[in-house]
Design an enzyme around this catalytic site. Structure first.
Site, PDB file in Angstrom:
ATOM      1  N   TYR A  47       0.816  -1.214   0.000  1.00 42.49           N
ATOM      2  CA  TYR A  47       0.000   0.000   0.000  1.00 42.49           C
ATOM      3  C   TYR A  47       0.852   1.269   0.000  1.00 42.49           C
ATOM      4  O   TYR A  47       0.421   2.310  -0.463  1.00 42.49           O
ATOM      5  CB  TYR A  47      -0.904   0.028   1.231  1.00 42.49           C
ATOM      6  CG  TYR A  47      -2.020  -0.986   1.198  1.00 42.49           C
ATOM      7  CD1 TYR A  47      -3.166  -0.737   0.447  1.00 42.49           C
ATOM      8  CD2 TYR A  47      -1.942  -2.171   1.906  1.00 42.49           C
ATOM      9  CE1 TYR A  47      -4.207  -1.653   0.410  1.00 42.49           C
ATOM     10  CE2 TYR A  47      -2.978  -3.100   1.879  1.00 42.49           C
ATOM     11  CZ  TYR A  47      -4.108  -2.831   1.126  1.00 42.49           C
ATOM     12  OH  TYR A  47      -5.128  -3.737   1.083  1.00 42.49           O
ATOM     13  N   ASP A 100       9.928  -7.063  -4.486  1.00 39.43           N
ATOM     14  CA  ASP A 100       9.010  -7.677  -3.517  1.00 39.43           C
ATOM     15  C   ASP A 100       9.286  -9.174  -3.468  1.00 39.43           C
ATOM     16  O   ASP A 100       9.587  -9.785  -4.502  1.00 39.43           O
ATOM     17  CB  ASP A 100       7.548  -7.415  -3.913  1.00 39.43           C
ATOM     18  CG  ASP A 100       6.628  -7.518  -2.704  1.00 39.43           C
ATOM     19  OD1 ASP A 100       6.111  -6.477  -2.250  1.00 39.43           O
ATOM     20  OD2 ASP A 100       6.446  -8.650  -2.194  1.00 39.43           O
ATOM     21  N   THR A 147       7.485   2.054   9.714  1.00 43.28           N
ATOM     22  CA  THR A 147       7.444   2.509  11.103  1.00 43.28           C
ATOM     23  C   THR A 147       8.211   1.540  11.991  1.00 43.28           C
ATOM     24  O   THR A 147       7.997   0.331  11.922  1.00 43.28           O
ATOM     25  CB  THR A 147       5.973   2.568  11.570  1.00 43.28           C
ATOM     26  OG1 THR A 147       5.238   3.315  10.608  1.00 43.28           O
ATOM     27  CG2 THR A 147       5.852   3.207  12.937  1.00 43.28           C
ATOM     28  N   LYS A 167       6.784   9.848  14.194  1.00 44.97           N
ATOM     29  CA  LYS A 167       5.785   8.992  13.543  1.00 44.97           C
ATOM     30  C   LYS A 167       4.931   8.264  14.594  1.00 44.97           C
ATOM     31  O   LYS A 167       3.697   8.190  14.486  1.00 44.97           O
ATOM     32  CB  LYS A 167       6.499   7.988  12.638  1.00 44.97           C
ATOM     33  CG  LYS A 167       5.659   6.852  12.164  1.00 44.97           C
ATOM     34  CD  LYS A 167       4.634   7.310  11.170  1.00 44.97           C
ATOM     35  CE  LYS A 167       3.709   6.178  10.807  1.00 44.97           C
ATOM     36  NZ  LYS A 167       2.940   6.439   9.636  1.00 44.97           N
ATOM     37  N   ASN A 225       0.540   8.632  15.586  1.00 43.04           N
ATOM     38  CA  ASN A 225      -0.475   7.582  15.672  1.00 43.04           C
ATOM     39  C   ASN A 225      -0.921   7.325  17.109  1.00 43.04           C
ATOM     40  O   ASN A 225      -2.073   6.979  17.353  1.00 43.04           O
ATOM     41  CB  ASN A 225       0.028   6.306  15.001  1.00 43.04           C
ATOM     42  CG  ASN A 225      -0.035   6.428  13.483  1.00 43.04           C
ATOM     43  OD1 ASN A 225      -0.664   7.361  12.967  1.00 43.04           O
ATOM     44  ND2 ASN A 225       0.610   5.535  12.779  1.00 43.04           N
ATOM     45  N   ARG A 278     -11.200  25.084  20.884  1.00 44.17           N
ATOM     46  CA  ARG A 278      -9.999  24.270  21.095  1.00 44.17           C
ATOM     47  C   ARG A 278     -10.321  22.807  21.414  1.00 44.17           C
ATOM     48  O   ARG A 278      -9.487  22.081  21.933  1.00 44.17           O
ATOM     49  CB  ARG A 278      -9.136  24.881  22.224  1.00 44.17           C
ATOM     50  CG  ARG A 278      -8.397  26.135  21.777  1.00 44.17           C
ATOM     51  CD  ARG A 278      -7.565  26.725  22.880  1.00 44.17           C
ATOM     52  NE  ARG A 278      -8.373  27.184  23.988  1.00 44.17           N
ATOM     53  CZ  ARG A 278      -9.104  28.304  23.986  1.00 44.17           C
ATOM     54  NH1 ARG A 278      -9.135  29.081  22.920  1.00 44.17           N
ATOM     55  NH2 ARG A 278      -9.814  28.644  25.047  1.00 44.17           N
ATOM     56  N   CYS A 324      -1.713   0.628  11.546  1.00 48.42           N
ATOM     57  CA  CYS A 324      -0.870   1.656  12.152  1.00 48.42           C
ATOM     58  C   CYS A 324      -1.289   1.998  13.569  1.00 48.42           C
ATOM     59  O   CYS A 324      -0.550   1.788  14.522  1.00 48.42           O
ATOM     60  CB  CYS A 324      -0.934   2.906  11.302  1.00 48.42           C
ATOM     61  SG  CYS A 324      -0.633   2.550   9.573  1.00 48.42           S
TER      62      CYS A 324
HETATM   63  N1  SAJ Z   1     -11.338   5.721  14.174  1.00 48.28           N
HETATM   64  C1  SAJ Z   1     -12.300   5.878  15.147  1.00 48.28           C
HETATM   65  N2  SAJ Z   1     -12.722   7.134  15.433  1.00 48.28           N
HETATM   66  C2  SAJ Z   1     -12.253   8.227  14.774  1.00 48.28           C
HETATM   67  C3  SAJ Z   1     -11.251   8.054  13.806  1.00 48.28           C
HETATM   68  C4  SAJ Z   1     -10.812   6.782  13.515  1.00 48.28           C
HETATM   69  O1  SAJ Z   1     -12.782   4.922  15.761  1.00 48.28           O
HETATM   70  O2  SAJ Z   1     -12.721   9.332  15.072  1.00 48.28           O
HETATM   71  C5  SAJ Z   1     -10.854   4.355  13.833  1.00 48.28           C
HETATM   72  C6  SAJ Z   1     -11.084   3.970  12.381  1.00 48.28           C
HETATM   73  O3  SAJ Z   1     -12.368   3.479  12.181  1.00 48.28           O
HETATM   74  C7  SAJ Z   1     -10.011   2.930  12.182  1.00 48.28           C
HETATM   75  C8  SAJ Z   1      -8.874   3.425  13.040  1.00 48.28           C
HETATM   76  O4  SAJ Z   1      -9.449   4.328  13.965  1.00 48.28           O
HETATM   77  O5  SAJ Z   1     -10.421   1.657  12.665  1.00 48.28           O
HETATM   78  C9  SAJ Z   1      -7.750   4.087  12.305  1.00 48.28           C
HETATM   79  O6  SAJ Z   1      -8.207   4.849  11.214  1.00 48.28           O
HETATM   80  P1  SAJ Z   1      -7.602   6.281  10.822  1.00 48.28           P
HETATM   81  O7  SAJ Z   1      -8.344   6.776   9.665  1.00 48.28           O
HETATM   82  O8  SAJ Z   1      -7.598   7.134  12.025  1.00 48.28           O
HETATM   83  O9  SAJ Z   1      -6.085   6.012  10.470  1.00 48.28           O
HETATM   84  P2  SAJ Z   1      -5.263   4.951   9.569  1.00 48.28           P
HETATM   85  O10 SAJ Z   1      -4.807   3.839  10.448  1.00 48.28           O
HETATM   86  O11 SAJ Z   1      -5.994   4.580   8.324  1.00 48.28           O
HETATM   87  O12 SAJ Z   1      -4.001   5.839   9.147  1.00 48.28           O
HETATM   88  C10 SAJ Z   1      -3.187   6.415  10.149  1.00 48.28           C
HETATM   89  C11 SAJ Z   1      -3.016   7.905   9.858  1.00 48.28           C
HETATM   90  N3  SAJ Z   1      -2.428   8.564  11.026  1.00 48.28           N
HETATM   91  C12 SAJ Z   1      -3.015   9.607  11.624  1.00 48.28           C
HETATM   92  O13 SAJ Z   1      -4.075  10.067  11.278  1.00 48.28           O
HETATM   93  C13 SAJ Z   1      -2.264  10.189  12.785  1.00 48.28           C
HETATM   94  C14 SAJ Z   1      -2.145   8.062   8.625  1.00 48.28           C
HETATM   95  O14 SAJ Z   1      -1.846   9.428   8.418  1.00 48.28           O
HETATM   96  C15 SAJ Z   1      -0.833   7.288   8.776  1.00 48.28           C
HETATM   97  O15 SAJ Z   1      -0.060   7.348   7.590  1.00 48.28           O
HETATM   98  C16 SAJ Z   1      -1.178   5.841   8.998  1.00 48.28           C
HETATM   99  O16 SAJ Z   1      -1.954   5.746  10.196  1.00 48.28           O
HETATM  100  C17 SAJ Z   1       0.108   5.059   9.127  1.00 48.28           C
HETATM  101  O17 SAJ Z   1       0.487   4.414   8.144  1.00 48.28           O
HETATM  102  O18 SAJ Z   1       0.784   5.166  10.170  1.00 48.28           O
END
Ligand code: SAJ
Length: 411
Positions: free
Chosen positions: A10, A30, A116, A198, A202, A238, A252
């Site tokens: 990805y 790969d 990561t 990083k 997360n 805020r 992640c």
């Molecule tokens: N989720 C909730 N409530 C929310 C937001 C998300 O329950 O309000 C859940 C989602 O449904 C999902 C999980 O959290 O199960 C994660 O989803 P996400 O959209 O928050 O993030 P990822 O895992 O798809 O991608 C994250 C991103 N990091 C941040 O937003 C800080 C992305 O920018 C990173 O590149 C990616 O992790 C990574 O590769 O580390």
């Protein structure tokens, strides 16, 4: 430049194609021969908006292989999953990529790590491997990926990036490479700070989702609707409370905080947030049990297996945790996701997945679920649990459903 991209998943594949489009000669490496063969035959191994168009433009400068060859620069974009039993990062793929690079690397070559890793891994683990065959000078930087499935290309090009170089020369070289396709700003730091940054990103999100989930639990206990309360709290300039849900999935956010925890015995809040988010799946099952109390041999259908809406990625998805807990509690669980492939029990036809069910449980906020024709479905009993608060509940109620929403404690 000749650039090798190690890992064509990805992150690696879109990255490789963006570099190829920018004019570099890119060798995608790969270990999975099926992916290599597919790409060399002009086919993409997965879906992502804009990727087919990019592939067309980049093809001339891109080829895939399972073998390492000497290049000017090597970018490592392989998975670093968590070893759940030991709660530590599984760095075998990164190590093996570094070992293979060490076989072909020459003095003055550049190595960039996008995967990561726990803080300190570049310095203590990866660099020593790269130098082990006698290389005297390697330019090295950690440039953590920051793209999100569904928006990978926009984020990969538009987001600001951290360039964590081993020294000035390394930073300059890495900046040159990313500068060829990134329009966001490139911020400089050292490799260990970049690793930490990083993980902070997360972990910040995980902890914030945990507090949103805890607000949902309290709201249920005191008989108010968390969704209404959240909207009102977010009017404050805020405050920006995230959305409660069935838990946190993906490759992640559910994993990276553990890399931090493993580095310091003094962490308290981060492991607790992980626990709060993980326990949401059991909470979802508690709701289902309450809804269906008295029903014999209950059958439930989970709507959505992907870890979040509108993606086909089911890694670490809360859906499977809900499934496991529910099965342990004696439920028969049917699965439906229109996008996720490769899960044997996934019934792609929603009508079949719902037929004979006692409750529908929305796990993933796919847009397609919002447009469902409720009248087309013929479950045995009409119960709906919406764990994301995304459906039009009145429409379901009008169709005869008893509707519950996670976080709404109003009777
Ligand atoms: N989720 C909730 N409530 C929310 C937001 C998300 O329950 O309000 C859940 C989602 O449904 C999902 C999980 O959290 O199960 C994660 O989803 P996400 O959209 O928050 O993030 P990822 O895992 O798809 O991608 C994250 C991103 N990091 C941040 O937003 C800080 C992305 O920018 C990173 O590149 C990616 O992790 C990574 O590769 O580390």
């Amino acid at each position: 430049m000749e650039i090798a991209m190690i890992g064509l998943g990805y992150i690696g594949l879109p990255n490789a194609l963006l570099l190829a489009k920018a004019g570099h000669k890119v060798l995608g490496i790969d270990i999975r021969k099926d992916i290599v063969d597919k790409l060399n035959a002009g086919k993409l191994p997965f879906d992502e908006p804009g990727l087919p168009e990019l592939f067309e433009k980049a093809k001339a400068n891109f080829r895939a292989s399972a073998r390492f060859e000497h290049c000017d620069a090597y970018i490592i974009a392989v998975p670093t999953p968590v070893n759940h039993e030991m709660r530590i990062a599984d760095l075998r793929a990164v190590r093996s990529a570094a070992e293979s690079i060490a076989e072909v690397i020459k003095d003055g070559d550049t190595v960039i790590l996008e995967s990561t890793v726990p803080p300190g891994a570049s310095r203590d683990l990866i660099l020593p491997i790269l130098m082990k065959n006698g290389a005297k000078k390697v330019l090295y930087a950690h440039c953590p990926e920051r793209a999100i499935p569904g928006k990978t290309l926009t984020e990969m090009t538009g987001n600001d990036r951290i360039i964590g170089g081993l020294d000035k020369e390394s930073t300059k070289k890495a900046k040159g490479i990313y500068g060829s396709f990134v329009t966001g700003q490139l911020f400089e730091t050292d490799e260990t700070t970049a690793e930490f940054v990083k993980l902070m990103e997360n972990t910040f999100r995980d902890v914030n989702i945990a507090i949103a989930n805890e607000f949902a639990l309290i709201s249920e206990d005191i008989g108010i609707n968390v969704w209404e309360a959240r909207e009102l709290a977010n009017k404050h300039p805020r405050v920006d409370i995230l959305r409660p849900g069935p838990g946190v999935g993906g490759h992640c956010i559910a994993i990276d905080p553990l890399f931090m925890v493993a580095k310091s015995p003094r962490t308290k809040m981060i492991p607790l947030a992980r626990e709060v988010n993980d326990l949401m799946s059991a909470h979802v099952v508690r709701h289902i049990k309450e809804m269906l109390s008295g029903v014999h041999s209950p059958v439930v259908t989970l709507l959505g297996l992907a870890y979040k809406g509108n993606v086909d990625d089911a890694r670490e998805s809360p859906a499977f945790k809900v499934q496991k807990v529910a099965e342990n509690e004696g439920f028969t669980v049917k699965l439906h996701d229109p996008f996720v492939k490769g899960v044997p029990d996934n019934e792609p036809d929603i009508r079949k997945a719902v037929k004979g069910s006692d409750a529908l449980v929305l796990i993933t906020d796919h847009d397609s679920f919002k447009e469902l024709d409720v009248d087309e479905l013929s479950p045995r009993r009409k119960f709906l649990l919406d764990t994301r608060n995304v459906l039009d509940h009145d429409r379901w109620r009008n169709a005869g459903y008893t509707v519950r929403v996670l976080g709404n404690g109003r009777k």
